[in-house]
Design an enzyme around this catalytic site. Sequence first.
Site, PDB file in Angstrom:
ATOM      1  N   ASP A   1     -13.927  30.096 -36.354  1.00  0.00           N
ATOM      2  CA  ASP A   1     -15.269  30.485 -35.920  1.00  0.00           C
ATOM      3  C   ASP A   1     -16.366  30.028 -36.875  1.00  0.00           C
ATOM      4  OD1 ASP A   1     -14.533  32.178 -37.933  1.00  0.00           O
ATOM      5  OD2 ASP A   1     -14.495  33.992 -36.722  1.00  0.00           O
TER       6      ASP A   1
ATOM      7  N   ASP B   1      -6.631  33.243 -35.812  1.00  0.00           N
ATOM      8  CA  ASP B   1      -7.313  34.162 -36.719  1.00  0.00           C
ATOM      9  C   ASP B   1      -6.898  35.567 -36.345  1.00  0.00           C
ATOM     10  OD1 ASP B   1      -8.688  32.244 -37.990  1.00  0.00           O
ATOM     11  OD2 ASP B   1     -10.561  32.513 -36.895  1.00  0.00           O
TER      12      ASP B   1
ATOM     13  N   VAL C   1       0.846  -1.194   0.000  1.00  0.00           N
ATOM     14  CA  VAL C   1       0.000   0.000   0.000  1.00  0.00           C
ATOM     15  C   VAL C   1       0.885   1.249   0.000  1.00  0.00           C
ATOM     16  CG1 VAL C   1      -1.752   1.288   1.268  1.00  0.00           C
ATOM     17  CG2 VAL C   1      -1.859  -1.192   1.164  1.00  0.00           C
ATOM     18  N   ALA C   2       1.991   1.143   0.731  1.00  0.00           N
ATOM     19  CA  ALA C   2       2.867   2.305   0.837  1.00  0.00           C
ATOM     20  C   ALA C   2       3.513   2.645  -0.500  1.00  0.00           C
ATOM     21  CB  ALA C   2       3.946   2.037   1.874  1.00  0.00           C
TER      22      ALA C   2
ATOM     23  N   ASN D   1       1.219   6.672   4.831  1.00  0.00           N
ATOM     24  CA  ASN D   1       0.645   6.662   3.495  1.00  0.00           C
ATOM     25  C   ASN D   1      -0.557   7.598   3.398  1.00  0.00           C
ATOM     26  OD1 ASN D   1       0.603   5.346   0.891  1.00  0.00           O
ATOM     27  ND2 ASN D   1      -1.386   4.597   1.550  1.00  0.00           N
TER      28      ASN D   1
ATOM     29  N   ILE E   1       2.324   1.992  -3.570  1.00  0.00           N
ATOM     30  CA  ILE E   1       1.402   2.387  -4.645  1.00  0.00           C
ATOM     31  C   ILE E   1       0.759   3.745  -4.349  1.00  0.00           C
ATOM     32  CG2 ILE E   1      -0.747   1.766  -5.793  1.00  0.00           C
ATOM     33  CD1 ILE E   1       0.138  -1.156  -5.136  1.00  0.00           C
TER      34      ILE E   1
HETATM   35  P1  ATP Z   1      -9.746  36.405 -39.874  1.00  0.00           P
HETATM   36  O1  ATP Z   1      -9.515  35.121 -40.617  1.00  0.00           O
HETATM   37  O2  ATP Z   1      -8.560  37.212 -39.634  1.00  0.00           O
HETATM   38  O3  ATP Z   1     -10.573  36.252 -38.661  1.00  0.00           O
HETATM   39  P2  ATP Z   1     -11.990  37.045 -41.184  1.00  0.00           P
HETATM   40  O4  ATP Z   1     -12.489  35.805 -40.549  1.00  0.00           O
HETATM   41  O5  ATP Z   1     -12.720  38.280 -40.892  1.00  0.00           O
HETATM   42  O6  ATP Z   1     -10.521  37.270 -40.915  1.00  0.00           O
HETATM   43  P3  ATP Z   1     -13.302  36.490 -43.448  1.00  0.00           P
HETATM   44  O7  ATP Z   1     -14.459  36.753 -42.605  1.00  0.00           O
HETATM   45  O8  ATP Z   1     -13.120  35.157 -44.079  1.00  0.00           O
HETATM   46  O9  ATP Z   1     -11.994  36.802 -42.707  1.00  0.00           O
HETATM   47  O10 ATP Z   1     -13.280  37.603 -44.537  1.00  0.00           O
HETATM   48  C1  ATP Z   1     -12.495  37.506 -45.679  1.00  0.00           C
HETATM   49  C2  ATP Z   1     -12.785  38.654 -46.582  1.00  0.00           C
HETATM   50  O11 ATP Z   1     -14.152  38.650 -46.974  1.00  0.00           O
HETATM   51  C3  ATP Z   1     -12.547  40.006 -45.945  1.00  0.00           C
HETATM   52  O12 ATP Z   1     -11.252  40.449 -46.123  1.00  0.00           O
HETATM   53  C4  ATP Z   1     -13.531  40.896 -46.670  1.00  0.00           C
HETATM   54  O13 ATP Z   1     -12.972  41.382 -47.852  1.00  0.00           O
HETATM   55  C5  ATP Z   1     -14.661  39.957 -47.010  1.00  0.00           C
HETATM   56  N1  ATP Z   1     -15.758  40.066 -46.042  1.00  0.00           N
HETATM   57  C6  ATP Z   1     -15.682  39.914 -44.717  1.00  0.00           C
HETATM   58  N2  ATP Z   1     -16.885  40.054 -44.145  1.00  0.00           N
HETATM   59  C7  ATP Z   1     -17.746  40.293 -45.142  1.00  0.00           C
HETATM   60  C8  ATP Z   1     -19.159  40.510 -45.208  1.00  0.00           C
HETATM   61  N3  ATP Z   1     -19.900  40.499 -44.123  1.00  0.00           N
HETATM   62  N4  ATP Z   1     -19.701  40.736 -46.392  1.00  0.00           N
HETATM   63  C9  ATP Z   1     -18.957  40.741 -47.504  1.00  0.00           C
HETATM   64  N5  ATP Z   1     -17.643  40.533 -47.516  1.00  0.00           N
HETATM   65  C10 ATP Z   1     -17.029  40.322 -46.369  1.00  0.00           C
END
Ligand code: ATP
Length: 903
Positions: free
Chosen positions: A639, A335, A288-289, A733, A291
């Site tokens: 995201d 991102d 026991v001691a 222990n 383990i």
């Molecule tokens: P990161 O990857 O740094 O988080 P992000 O997620 O904002 O950037 P995206 O959202 O994929 O990148 O956007 C890529 C491109 O799409 C942007 O650079 C912009 O030109 C265009 N974009 C972003 N949001 C919109 C929107 N709501 N409507 C139209 N075009 C957009």
Amino acid sequence: MPSQAPETTGTHWHCETVDKALELLGASTNGLDAEEAARRLAEHGPNEFASGRRVSKLLLLLSQFTSLLVVILIISAVISLFLGQYIEAIAIIVIVLLAGFLGFLQEYQAGKAIESLKRLAAPTARVIRGGSEKEIPSREVVPGDIILLKTGDMVPADGRLTEAINLKVGEAVLTGESMPEEKHTEPIADQDLLPGDRKNMVHMGTTTTSGRGRAAITATGMGTEFGKIAGLLNKTERERTPLQKNLDTFGKWLGIFAIALSAATAVLGIFRGHSIIEMFIWGVALAVAVIPEALPAVVNISLAIGVRRLVKHHALIRKLAAVETLGATTVICSDKTGTLTQDEMTVRMLYMDGRTFEVTGAGYSPKGEIRENGALLGADELEYLKPALVAGALCNDTILQEQGGEWKVVGDPTEGAFLVLAKKAGIDPAALHNEQPRTQEIPFTSERKRMTTVHTTPEGIIAYSKGAYEVLLDGCSRAVQHGKAVPLTDEIRREIARHAGAMAGQALRVLALAYRSINAAEDPLAAAETGMVFIGIAGMSDPPRPEAREALARCTLAGIRPVMITGDNMDTAVAVAKELGLLKRGCVLTGAEISAMPDDDFDKSIGDIEVYARISPEHKLRIVNALMKKGEIVVMTGDGVNDAPALKRAHIGVAMGITGTDVSKEASDMILIDDNFASIVAAVEEGRSIFDNIRKYLVFLLSGNLATVVAMIVALIAELPLPLVAVQILFINLIMDGLVAIALGVDPPQPGIMERRPRNVKEGIIDAPALYYIAAVGIWIALVTLGPFLWALHASLGPDKAMSIFFATLIFARIFNGFNCRSREHSLFTVGFFGNRWLWLASLVSAAFTLLLLYLTIFHAPFKTVPLGLNEWMVVLPAAFSTFVAVELWKLGRRLLAPVLRH
Ligand code: ATP
């Protein structure tokens, strides 16, 4: 609205019209009111699966007494009882019970902490309640609720669609069909349809892959289609992390070794003339001691406490294994937008038709002006800018709100910035939407990098588009010049690109705007994005998070490589990376370049790239794969829906708590509550500390246990009296495993923990330095406890006194060793003398119990102890304290020699 939902079981919801379905559900498009929702929640129960086999408290308590050793101990107690050794038997039982209860308490607490955190990470749903939109925990969704769905949302319960705009839903979890299904709201005649064919319904657990919609909830919890299957696969198994599994195996081998060793020692004892019974109980106690029974509990507690500490750093752990992997992270792919920057977009510049305009104002407040070369624009010029302002405001899904004097955007900040811009020019976006209602849309995705909406306007049908300027330019054949649409010449294109480059060079995110009139013969959606008229470009600022710079610097110090991945264009990405101090060697790669690269070349270059620009989610997966191939431990943030594969693949997929879609959260190991990069770095630090603590615990325990065993075996071989009896071994222990070791398991992070290189995952928890420590300190403690024992025997103090001296020396030496184990390299005085209050408390309580055993007469008989005099303490304490001094000197030597050894 009727106050009661009629009995609806057996209704074929997909056959009913929207109105009829709402009527049957006692619902309306305005949603339920709070009172009715509460009543329905009480009636139908929460929207979750009835959990099947839950580990009850009693079972958990009983499970503490099922290990082989405890069973042997209980048997030996029973044997002692039969042999009339009542006191011994009672002592063993008390100790077994106490240890079991302690183990139960610890496991229960740890389990509860993790449960409550899981609840924190539980999904939410957007519903209409009392006429307005609300976010509620998914478990509170009730039949009759109207839910809102947008791209990336997980459907919280089954529902009949009341609105579907380009809505596509991925139903693989339910149907196995990987292609998303297009949804509509029309009733379907056929009653007997499988869930996958009910195109006007959405089902729990499926995900919105594009478009948006609303649905009236028809079934929740176990009543849903998913609930019916989930009932079958109700998973309640407790998750074990790789470390836990490794330690389980380690514990098992140690157990076998301990039993073999104890058996051998006991047999030796019998040969030396000790009674069989005495040696049997003694052998068991010795096993026991050796383990570390509390091992699973300590790992549990360390992980649970770590998970709780991580919440304080705004990181929510979804998979326990992530806690230990975090500490070994070598690359963090993050991102840009929202994680390294604040995601508070403000349009700063507009370029149209050869003219550049500046926009003043801060944040989302519509207070600000549009100027040209410093001069405020008059009404005429604002009229001139109108196409850009209108396009930005209409091709938009966000709402601008004022709350307590503060302006906020509900929805995407990039779009919010266009609403603010319109307001600064005196345009009311809401009135504009009423005047030119939207009829169709092609939503934004990270792959398309653009968004288009179709509107009915007094001038006919018009499509507006906004997005990355290169993408938009591709679909344009004309451009606005002097208020007219003229052919888009190469020269105009070059001019646009030049201005876009200049904006991006100032770390501005560049978005372009375009429009197109649609004639009656055209299909608006098919035509919208071709032959458009280019309006202009907007540059928006998104300031870096103030804490991101420092967090990035900490990464570098900790041997972790930060990498920025963004959908933005290269110039913007580079400018932001420079502002953050992230771009050191200037190695940047774009999505297009990755796509064109063969795997081999890409794999070769991956080690140098600091910034990835214009990245689509599929590139993220390639980046993760290439990094993992190189043996890196990868953290990847994401995201969107399409980030899910990369999040799943990475060692630690990190989803964004605020902007993240349900799908990305589901695929992740950890959720960042505040979307902040600095929180990832804090989490890595915590991960390192947790791993350290489990190691400290093991090193402390194994070195102490080794000391006991070595001393006992030496005594046996040297034909000395046995230095400890079974109950004494059990007592030591209990206090060491149960108190001191656990206090080490919750040690605060070490100074300099983020200044050393990441741990090599291939190395086990007991690495070479740990092994040396266990061997050296184990033998040291054995020697310094045997010393006073021999002295007492030689001074003819009698075997009882000698045993008590050995007992006290061993306990105190091990307590001092606890303080030694707080750091491998640093002196206790650097780590913080009082840095771990729990260790002090555990040590003082252990010392107090030892004194009670030595000085209270009622303990003398069962524990075979006798009081010690001052003279004896003068031997015991220095001998025990020598352990502390020796280890401190050893560490000092290592620190002094380290620079020499490195050369
Ligand atoms: P990161 O990857 O740094 O988080 P992000 O997620 O904002 O950037 P995206 O959202 O994929 O990148 O956007 C890529 C491109 O799409 C942007 O650079 C912009 O030109 C265009 N974009 C972003 N949001 C919109 C929107 N709501 N409507 C139209 N075009 C957009």
